[in-house]
Design an enzyme around this catalytic site. Structure first.
Site, PDB file in Angstrom:
ATOM      1  N   GLY A 564     -52.282 -27.256 -85.211  1.00 54.72           N
ATOM      2  CA  GLY A 564     -51.445 -26.091 -84.954  1.00 54.72           C
ATOM      3  C   GLY A 564     -51.516 -25.683 -83.511  1.00 54.72           C
ATOM      4  CD  GLN A 567     -48.273 -15.536 -75.987  1.00 56.09           C
ATOM      5  OE1 GLN A 567     -48.427 -14.934 -77.055  1.00 56.09           O
ATOM      6  NE2 GLN A 567     -47.845 -14.942 -74.907  1.00 56.09           N
ATOM      7  CB  VAL A 571     -56.151 -25.547 -84.199  1.00 50.89           C
ATOM      8  CG1 VAL A 571     -57.216 -26.061 -85.151  1.00 50.89           C
ATOM      9  CG2 VAL A 571     -56.415 -24.100 -83.869  1.00 50.89           C
ATOM     10  CG  ASP A 706     -55.684  -9.768 -91.996  1.00 47.93           C
ATOM     11  OD1 ASP A 706     -55.100  -9.477 -93.061  1.00 47.93           O
ATOM     12  OD2 ASP A 706     -55.177 -10.468 -91.111  1.00 47.93           O
TER      13      ASP A 706
END
Ligand SMILES: *[C@@H]1O[C@H](CO)[C@@H](O)[C@H](O)[C@H]1NC(C)=O
Ligand SMILES: *[C@@H]1O[C@H](CO)[C@@H](O)[C@H](O)[C@H]1NC(C)=O
Ligand SMILES: *[C@@H]1O[C@H](CO)[C@@H](O)[C@H](O)[C@H]1NC(C)=O
Length: 848
Positions: A564, A567, A571, A706
């Site tokens: 992935g 900005q 990864v 989260d």
């Protein structure tokens, strides 16, 4: 026998409601003007200042002027009390509460005082260290730079000058913003001098009637101080009991026996701030006549104005009461004597005499006239006029009750009005947010494309829309994903400067990380997202010898595939050689020695800005300390040269959301569709692991903020590791809600208090866990509250807050037994204290 809470007037405008125990509801809790501006800049001073922009005048609670707080010039060292912030209130005040806050400064600041002491003075020359009723001086302060910490002062302070003195157990930079709460001290009493309280032997047990909070000198007698007679707490009928917990019998009273006073009286001298025109004195006395305690038989008072004592004293004899054993106020009319000092002789009516409170009413210090006009008659009462002298307790109770009723009615009206305003604000806010949402979703689209354009090594990268990889879209939103609590509060401009970012690199390479800075560590996932509130203490706790992860030789990493990007970086899936040597003994790959292992490598672009760098290093710092089988593990780092990398475990099955979406419950349908299945017991197993990982985080006081299935990664055999670290923001952008086009908040997972008050705690993590559990048991086939728009979700949050049974809960999933649904409902309790702990949840899930 339980006593009805006593209601009484005190300190003129102060109405105290005393209940059992230390319940001390008091309306004398007005902010005294640091945040409101009534306290002038020139009345705020300090021992030193770091710079002009952190001068004392910036130490106002909830203010963001200057650099955001008062900061002293030097760091605060243990055992040194050099630095202080001083407030001059210009007149004596009764101070019941203090509030403190650190320096947040729009996200730049992170200094705060973990602990502090208070000193106060009534005259500006004699300074007294405040102690609580147990004798401790240190007050627990802040845990982060932005939350306001309120502390009740027990006993309250009567003072004109107050100093806040930051204290620390290690050398640290401290900044403070403060507020004082209370009301003006209309009694005007500056000190009382009295013989020291004595000790009674009751059924062989000593009962102490010393004045334990007296702030003057105590040798044989008490001089120059105020104490229990002015602390706003009335003693109970039975002197062996107290409002205060954990104190000795007789705590509330100061008492004397006639054996020590051959003259038959106790002399108490009162000094006032200026010459006053006195109307009354009220003395709260015990009257347990069965124990030989009675109120006084007679009082004779001498007055002094200017230098001389008046020749004729005033004398008053209340009716001696051997019928009613209840403690009472005895009101003594002072017949408009002018005085700045007063000396009263209280004559014993029995072996013992005990007082818990003495108050004075004088010119300005009369009752609030709307509540209880002190006088209606013409002229001052004559000395022998009984109606003005004997305190009629029935009238007192009646007045007390009336005032209580008025007070309650006013409170109700205020609450009703406030609710209406609140509702309006919510409606407005959600309407405004909806508008922003529209613009935001547009800009989100364009951002997504921008990332794929700006992709240096994209030859083999799958397009973002097609990929189902976990690590896809790793760095998407960057600074847009902001710390939510601040956004909710103020929606400030996002300006994030971090000059020290570059410097932060070197300590790690030396293997000597620097943990001294206290505070909120902005744990920015790869995307730049999440914030863990880490109390500095926890950081210290965790900063054992083996904290820092080791530098991994970059050449031993072999690139396999890109997982992935975003900005600020990418990864990669890599093979790492010799990784075993870098691992703790307690952590093992199930691969034999010297085999390369698969790892996920997060890499920061060399040209990433300082913010991103700083956040990346902070993330490393936090992650390196999290060691739990159900938390994703940071294995090693490459930070001695660019690009910065962190090497984490690779979880081959992606995140739980995608994993479950690919699977189906066991059953006929799955047989027909030939889809892979997950059994109910494996779902439970996974949920239990999430609870276990969260139990670990909560034991360290980490707040995740989260928790959701998208942030849990799945390995072999249904093992689960909590990751978050903001890996998947873009993929799941629909799960987040934007405010003012800036913040992205996972509102469908957030507790009502996180949304409305910006409060993130372990209890709000518990709420999110309930939602995560719900997702798991529905196989993530729909978003939580999918039938509600974001606006309606926020409205529903309002219903949780109002708690009028109109809130909508997530429905019981088909697969979910009643017992597990009950756990979910408990996670969504309105009252945070009623929600279960992760420990309890974990235990309940383990038991099925
Ligand atoms: C008052 O008496 C209690 C009980 O003996 C004792 O613990 C306390 O230190 C005394 N306080 C003062 C101020 O003398
Ligand atoms: C004290 O106050 C009373 C009532 O307000 C007033 O009548 C009286 O004149 C005052 N005494 C002096 C000396 O000012
Ligand atoms: C103290 O008061 C009791 C009860 O009134 C009385 O009997 C006793 O004589 C008094 N003791 C002294 C020393 O005055």
């Amino acid at each position: 026998v339980e006593r009805i809470p006593a209601l009484y007037f005190n300190k003129a405008t102060t109405l105290l409601v005393l209940g059992r125990g230390d319940v001390f509801l008091c309306v004398c809790r007005y902010p005294l003007g640091m945040s409101g501006g009534q306290i002038q800049d020139e009345d705020i001073s300090a021992s030193s200042q770091w710079s002009e922009s952190t001068a004392a005048r910036y130490g106002r609670l909830d203010f963001e002027e200057g650099d955001g707080a008062w900061c002293p010039e030097r760091t605060v060292e243990p055992d040194s009390l050099k630095e202080f912030l001083q407030i001059d209130l210009r007149s004596l005040h009764f101070i019941t509460l203090v509030g403190t806050q650190g320096r947040h400064a729009g996200g730049i600041g992170n200094e705060f005082a973990q602990m502090y002491k208070i000193k106060y003075s009534r005259d500006g020359s004699r300074w007294i260290s405040w102690r609580n009723r147990q004798g401790e001086q240190v007050i627990e302060g802040n845990r982060n730079a932005y939350d306001i910490m309120l502390k009740d002062l027990e006993p309250p302070i009567i003072a004109r000058f107050v100093r806040f003195m930051p204290v620390s157990d290690h050398s640290m930079n401290v900044c403070m913003r403060v507020e004082l709460y209370g009301c003006e001290w209309l009694d005007g009493l500056v000190s009382y001098n009295a013989p020291a309280g004595e000790q009674m032997s009751l059924e062989g047990q000593p009962v102490h009637f010393n004045d334990s909070v007296y702030d003057g000198a105590v040798i044989y007698s008490m001089t120059e101080g105020l104490g229990q007679l002015t602390d706003g707490m009335c003693g109970l009928d039975d002197f062996t009991h107290s409002h205060v917990y954990n104190v000795w019998p007789g705590y509330d009273y100061v008492g004397w026996t006639n054996e020590s006073f051959p003259n038959g009286y106790v002399e108490i001298m009162f000094e006032f701030d200026r010459t006053r025109n006195f109307t009354t004195m009220k003395v709260h006395c015990n009257n347990m006549f069965t124990r030989h305690i009675k109120a006084f038989r007679q009082v004779v008072c001498y007055f002094r104005s200017e230098a001389d004592w008046e020749a004729t004293p005033l004398s008053f004899s209340p009716v001696v009461d051997d019928v009613n054993p209840s403690a009472r106020f005895i009101t003594v009319s002072l017949a408009n004597h002018m005085a700045s000092a007063m000396k009263c002789h209280f004559y014993f009516a029995d072996t013992w005499m005990m007082f818990s409170e003495i108050t004075f009413q004088s010119d300005t210090a009369m009752y609030n006239t709307t509540l209880a006009p002190p006088k209606t008659g013409s002229g001052p009462p004559t000395r022998d006029d009984p109606t003005h002298k004997i305190d009629d307790s029935n009238t007192r109770i009646l007045i007390g009750c009336l005032v209580a009723i008025i007070f309650i009615l006013v409170a109700i009206i205020v609450i009703i009005l406030w609710r209406q305003v609140w509702q309006k604000m919510l409606e407005k806010a959600s309407r405004r947010m909806l508008d922003d949402e529209l613009t935001a979703s547009l800009s989100l689209q364009s951002e997504t494309f921008a990332y794929s354009h700006n992709n240096p090594s994209s030859s083999s990268a799958p397009s973002e829309q097609e990929s189902s990889s976990t690590y896809e879209r790793i760095f998407p939103l960057g600074p847009d994903y902001q710390e939510p609590s601040r956004l909710i509060r103020k929606l400030p401009e996002f300006s994030h400067s971090s000059e020290e970012a570059g410097d932060m690199k070197s300590p790690y390479c030396d293997g000597v990380p620097h943990y001294a800075e206290a505070d909120i560590v902005n744990l920015q996932g790869v995307t730049g997202g999440n914030t863990y509130a880490v109390p500095a203490l926890t950081m210290d706790l965790l900063s054992g010898k083996d904290v820092a992860v080791e530098e991994f030789p970059r050449k031993l990493l072999t690139f396999k595939e890109k997982l992935g990007e975003g900005q600020f970086g990418e990864v990669h899936l890599c093979e790492a050689e010799g990784m075993q040597e870098f691992m703790d003994e307690d952590f093992s790959f199930d691969i034999s020695d010297n085999q390369p292992v698969l790892v996920a490598v997060k890499m920061l672009r060399a040209d990433a800005n300082k913010n991103a760098r700083n956040d990346f290093l902070k993330e490393i710092k936090i992650m390196s300390r999290l060691k739990d089988p159900n938390i994703i593990r940071l294995l090693a780092v490459c930070i001695c040269s660019d690009p910065l990398c962190m090497i984490t475990e690779y979880m081959e099955n992606g995140d739980l959301n995608q994993f479950l979406s690919r699977h189906e419950p066991e059953g006929q349908l799955a047989l027909i569709s030939n889809a892979p299945t997950v059994s109910y017991s494996n779902l439970c197993y996974m949920a239990t692991q999430i609870a276990s990982g969260m139990r670990y985080l909560s034991s360290l006081n980490f707040v995740h903020r989260d928790l959701a299935t998208r942030n849990c990664l799945v390995g072999k055999n249904y093992t689960i590791k909590i990751a978050d670290f903001g890996m998947s923001r873009n993929l799941y952008s629909g799960d987040y809600y934007r405010i003012q086009g800036r913040a992205v908040l996972p509102i469908r997972w957030m507790s009502w208090e996180s949304i409305l008050l910006g409060k993130f705690t372990t209890a709000s993590d518990v709420w999110a866990f309930g939602v995560t559990l719900w997702e798991t048991l529905t196989f993530c086939n729909e978003q939580p509250y999918s039938q509600l728009t974001d606006e309606q979700v926020i409205e529903n949050t309002g219903e949780f807050f109002r708690d009028q049974k109109r809130q909508v809960y997530l429905p019981q999933p088909v697969l979910c037994p009643d017992s597990v649904y009950k756990i979910m409902l408990n996670c969504w309790r309105r009252n945070t204290k009623e929600r279960p702990s992760f420990q309890e949840i974990h235990r309940a899930l383990q038991q099925g």
